[in-house]
Design a protein around this motif. Structure first.
Motif, PDB file in Angstrom:
ATOM      1  N   MET A 131      29.681  29.621  -7.682  1.00  0.00           N
ATOM      2  CA  MET A 131      28.374  28.997  -7.611  1.00  0.00           C
ATOM      3  C   MET A 131      27.722  28.973  -8.981  1.00  0.00           C
ATOM      4  SD  MET A 131      25.338  29.643  -5.003  1.00  0.00           S
ATOM      5  CE  MET A 131      23.677  29.676  -5.579  1.00  0.00           C
ATOM      6  N   GLY A 132      28.020  29.951  -9.815  1.00  0.00           N
ATOM      7  CA  GLY A 132      27.427  29.985 -11.148  1.00  0.00           C
ATOM      8  C   GLY A 132      27.848  28.802 -11.997  1.00  0.00           C
ATOM      9  N   GLY A 133      29.104  28.358 -11.831  1.00  0.00           N
ATOM     10  CA  GLY A 133      29.574  27.187 -12.570  1.00  0.00           C
ATOM     11  C   GLY A 133      28.852  25.922 -12.154  1.00  0.00           C
ATOM     12  N   ALA A 134      28.546  25.817 -10.873  1.00  0.00           N
ATOM     13  CA  ALA A 134      27.816  24.643 -10.386  1.00  0.00           C
ATOM     14  C   ALA A 134      26.394  24.622 -10.927  1.00  0.00           C
ATOM     15  CB  ALA A 134      27.810  24.616  -8.862  1.00  0.00           C
ATOM     16  N   VAL A 135      25.784  25.796 -10.984  1.00  0.00           N
ATOM     17  CA  VAL A 135      24.426  25.878 -11.531  1.00  0.00           C
ATOM     18  C   VAL A 135      24.449  25.545 -13.023  1.00  0.00           C
ATOM     19  CG1 VAL A 135      22.509  27.433 -12.010  1.00  0.00           C
ATOM     20  CG2 VAL A 135      23.628  27.500  -9.787  1.00  0.00           C
ATOM     21  N   ALA A 136      25.448  26.056 -13.745  1.00  0.00           N
ATOM     22  CA  ALA A 136      25.548  25.771 -15.177  1.00  0.00           C
ATOM     23  C   ALA A 136      25.756  24.283 -15.430  1.00  0.00           C
ATOM     24  CB  ALA A 136      26.690  26.578 -15.788  1.00  0.00           C
ATOM     25  N   ALA A 137      26.605  23.653 -14.636  1.00  0.00           N
ATOM     26  CA  ALA A 137      26.839  22.215 -14.795  1.00  0.00           C
ATOM     27  C   ALA A 137      25.570  21.421 -14.528  1.00  0.00           C
ATOM     28  CB  ALA A 137      27.962  21.758 -13.872  1.00  0.00           C
ATOM     29  N   LEU A 138      24.815  21.829 -13.521  1.00  0.00           N
ATOM     30  CA  LEU A 138      23.564  21.139 -13.210  1.00  0.00           C
ATOM     31  C   LEU A 138      22.529  21.353 -14.313  1.00  0.00           C
ATOM     32  CD1 LEU A 138      21.916  19.427 -11.267  1.00  0.00           C
ATOM     33  CD2 LEU A 138      21.259  21.522 -10.086  1.00  0.00           C
ATOM     34  N   VAL A 189      23.148  21.880 -17.497  1.00  0.00           N
ATOM     35  CA  VAL A 189      23.557  21.044 -18.633  1.00  0.00           C
ATOM     36  C   VAL A 189      23.223  19.587 -18.366  1.00  0.00           C
ATOM     37  CG1 VAL A 189      25.552  20.209 -19.935  1.00  0.00           C
ATOM     38  CG2 VAL A 189      25.318  22.637 -19.452  1.00  0.00           C
ATOM     39  N   ALA A 190      23.440  19.127 -17.141  1.00  0.00           N
ATOM     40  CA  ALA A 190      23.112  17.739 -16.802  1.00  0.00           C
ATOM     41  C   ALA A 190      21.619  17.479 -16.941  1.00  0.00           C
ATOM     42  CB  ALA A 190      23.580  17.419 -15.383  1.00  0.00           C
ATOM     43  N   VAL A 191      20.795  18.437 -16.553  1.00  0.00           N
ATOM     44  CA  VAL A 191      19.345  18.266 -16.686  1.00  0.00           C
ATOM     45  C   VAL A 191      18.932  18.344 -18.160  1.00  0.00           C
ATOM     46  CG1 VAL A 191      17.115  19.311 -16.122  1.00  0.00           C
ATOM     47  CG2 VAL A 191      18.832  19.022 -14.348  1.00  0.00           C
ATOM     48  N   LEU A 192      19.582  19.201 -18.931  1.00  0.00           N
ATOM     49  CA  LEU A 192      19.253  19.303 -20.357  1.00  0.00           C
ATOM     50  C   LEU A 192      19.607  18.038 -21.124  1.00  0.00           C
ATOM     51  CD1 LEU A 192      20.243  22.974 -21.239  1.00  0.00           C
ATOM     52  CD2 LEU A 192      17.952  22.006 -21.048  1.00  0.00           C
ATOM     53  N   THR A 193      20.531  17.246 -20.591  1.00  0.00           N
ATOM     54  CA  THR A 193      20.865  15.994 -21.271  1.00  0.00           C
ATOM     55  C   THR A 193      19.731  14.978 -21.182  1.00  0.00           C
ATOM     56  OG1 THR A 193      21.975  15.128 -19.311  1.00  0.00           O
ATOM     57  CG2 THR A 193      23.349  16.263 -20.930  1.00  0.00           C
ATOM     58  N   LEU A 194      18.706  15.275 -20.417  1.00  0.00           N
ATOM     59  CA  LEU A 194      17.540  14.387 -20.375  1.00  0.00           C
ATOM     60  C   LEU A 194      16.753  14.427 -21.684  1.00  0.00           C
ATOM     61  CD1 LEU A 194      16.243  15.041 -16.766  1.00  0.00           C
ATOM     62  CD2 LEU A 194      17.457  13.041 -17.606  1.00  0.00           C
ATOM     63  N   ALA A 195      17.074  15.372 -22.550  1.00  0.00           N
ATOM     64  CA  ALA A 195      16.399  15.438 -23.847  1.00  0.00           C
ATOM     65  C   ALA A 195      16.754  14.231 -24.726  1.00  0.00           C
ATOM     66  CB  ALA A 195      16.768  16.733 -24.563  1.00  0.00           C
ATOM     67  N   ILE A 196      17.954  13.693 -24.555  1.00  0.00           N
ATOM     68  CA  ILE A 196      18.375  12.567 -25.392  1.00  0.00           C
ATOM     69  C   ILE A 196      17.573  11.302 -25.065  1.00  0.00           C
ATOM     70  CG2 ILE A 196      20.341  11.085 -25.982  1.00  0.00           C
ATOM     71  CD1 ILE A 196      22.071  13.634 -25.593  1.00  0.00           C
ATOM     72  N   PRO A 197      17.410  10.908 -23.791  1.00  0.00           N
ATOM     73  CA  PRO A 197      16.537   9.763 -23.534  1.00  0.00           C
ATOM     74  C   PRO A 197      15.090  10.027 -23.931  1.00  0.00           C
ATOM     75  CG  PRO A 197      17.894  10.188 -21.620  1.00  0.00           C
ATOM     76  CD  PRO A 197      18.118  11.306 -22.574  1.00  0.00           C
ATOM     77  N   ALA A 198      14.641  11.272 -23.788  1.00  0.00           N
ATOM     78  CA  ALA A 198      13.266  11.600 -24.200  1.00  0.00           C
ATOM     79  C   ALA A 198      13.101  11.419 -25.703  1.00  0.00           C
ATOM     80  CB  ALA A 198      12.922  13.027 -23.795  1.00  0.00           C
ATOM     81  N   LEU A 225      26.054  21.863  -5.472  1.00  0.00           N
ATOM     82  CA  LEU A 225      25.285  22.992  -4.943  1.00  0.00           C
ATOM     83  C   LEU A 225      25.048  22.867  -3.440  1.00  0.00           C
ATOM     84  CD1 LEU A 225      22.659  23.660  -7.730  1.00  0.00           C
ATOM     85  CD2 LEU A 225      24.581  25.101  -7.058  1.00  0.00           C
ATOM     86  N   ALA A 226      24.988  21.657  -2.937  1.00  0.00           N
ATOM     87  CA  ALA A 226      24.771  21.464  -1.504  1.00  0.00           C
ATOM     88  C   ALA A 226      26.014  21.814  -0.688  1.00  0.00           C
ATOM     89  CB  ALA A 226      24.369  20.019  -1.235  1.00  0.00           C
ATOM     90  N   LYS A 227      27.173  21.797  -1.332  1.00  0.00           N
ATOM     91  CA  LYS A 227      28.433  22.076  -0.633  1.00  0.00           C
ATOM     92  C   LYS A 227      28.884  23.524  -0.828  1.00  0.00           C
ATOM     93  CE  LYS A 227      29.546  17.542  -0.062  1.00  0.00           C
ATOM     94  NZ  LYS A 227      29.659  16.942   1.216  1.00  0.00           N
ATOM     95  N   VAL A 228      27.978  24.448  -1.108  1.00  0.00           N
ATOM     96  CA  VAL A 228      28.312  25.819  -1.483  1.00  0.00           C
ATOM     97  C   VAL A 228      29.245  26.544  -0.519  1.00  0.00           C
ATOM     98  CG1 VAL A 228      27.287  28.118  -1.792  1.00  0.00           C
ATOM     99  CG2 VAL A 228      26.414  26.191  -3.061  1.00  0.00           C
ATOM    100  N   PRO A 229      29.148  26.491   0.769  1.00  0.00           N
ATOM    101  CA  PRO A 229      30.098  27.265   1.585  1.00  0.00           C
ATOM    102  C   PRO A 229      31.552  26.798   1.439  1.00  0.00           C
ATOM    103  CG  PRO A 229      28.237  26.556   2.909  1.00  0.00           C
ATOM    104  CD  PRO A 229      28.114  25.879   1.593  1.00  0.00           C
ATOM    105  N   ASP A 230      31.775  25.518   1.168  1.00  0.00           N
ATOM    106  CA  ASP A 230      33.129  24.977   1.055  1.00  0.00           C
ATOM    107  C   ASP A 230      33.560  25.004  -0.407  1.00  0.00           C
ATOM    108  OD1 ASP A 230      35.506  23.727   1.510  1.00  0.00           O
ATOM    109  OD2 ASP A 230      34.637  21.763   1.973  1.00  0.00           O
ATOM    110  N   THR A 231      34.387  25.974  -0.781  1.00  0.00           N
ATOM    111  CA  THR A 231      34.742  26.161  -2.191  1.00  0.00           C
ATOM    112  C   THR A 231      35.552  24.998  -2.756  1.00  0.00           C
ATOM    113  OG1 THR A 231      36.687  27.448  -1.557  1.00  0.00           O
ATOM    114  CG2 THR A 231      34.668  28.669  -2.057  1.00  0.00           C
TER     115      THR A 231
END
Length: 90
Positions: A1-8, A10-19, A45-51
């Motif tokens: 789950m930590g990898g999914a949070v990290a990926a999300l 990073v994806a949100v931090l990429t909003l700095a480029i359009p800003a 993150l929504a699919k957390v129980p299914d690895t």
């Protein structure tokens, strides 16, 4: 789950480029928003129980993030060169 949070994150931090592009007055940088990466990160993150599903969407999210960063560099480098040349000749 930590990898999914990290990926999300990073994806949100990429909003700095359009800003940054919008702050420079270049509205076409809004087209470079990493919407697929953010959407796939939320789906992971929504699919957390299914690895297996989490891992699949995690790979998709990181692929979107990597492609987005590469595409942003392709767009950002010429803009920075243009700004530097304009500042030099002003």
């Amino acid at each position: 789950m930590g990898g999914a949070v990290a990926a999300l994150v990073v994806a949100v931090l990429t909003l700095a480029i359009p800003a940054l592009g919008v702050s420079l007055g270049l509205w076409f940088f809004l087209l470079l928003t990493n919407i697929p990466g953010i959407g796939l990160g939320v789906t992971a993150l929504a699919k957390v129980p299914d690895t297996a599903e989490v891992e699949r969407f995690l790979r998709y999210t990181w692929a979107c993030n990597l492609a987005y960063v590469a595409m942003s560099v392709v767009f950002l480098v010429p803009v920075l060169v243009l700004v530097a040349v304009t500042a030099y000749y002003s």
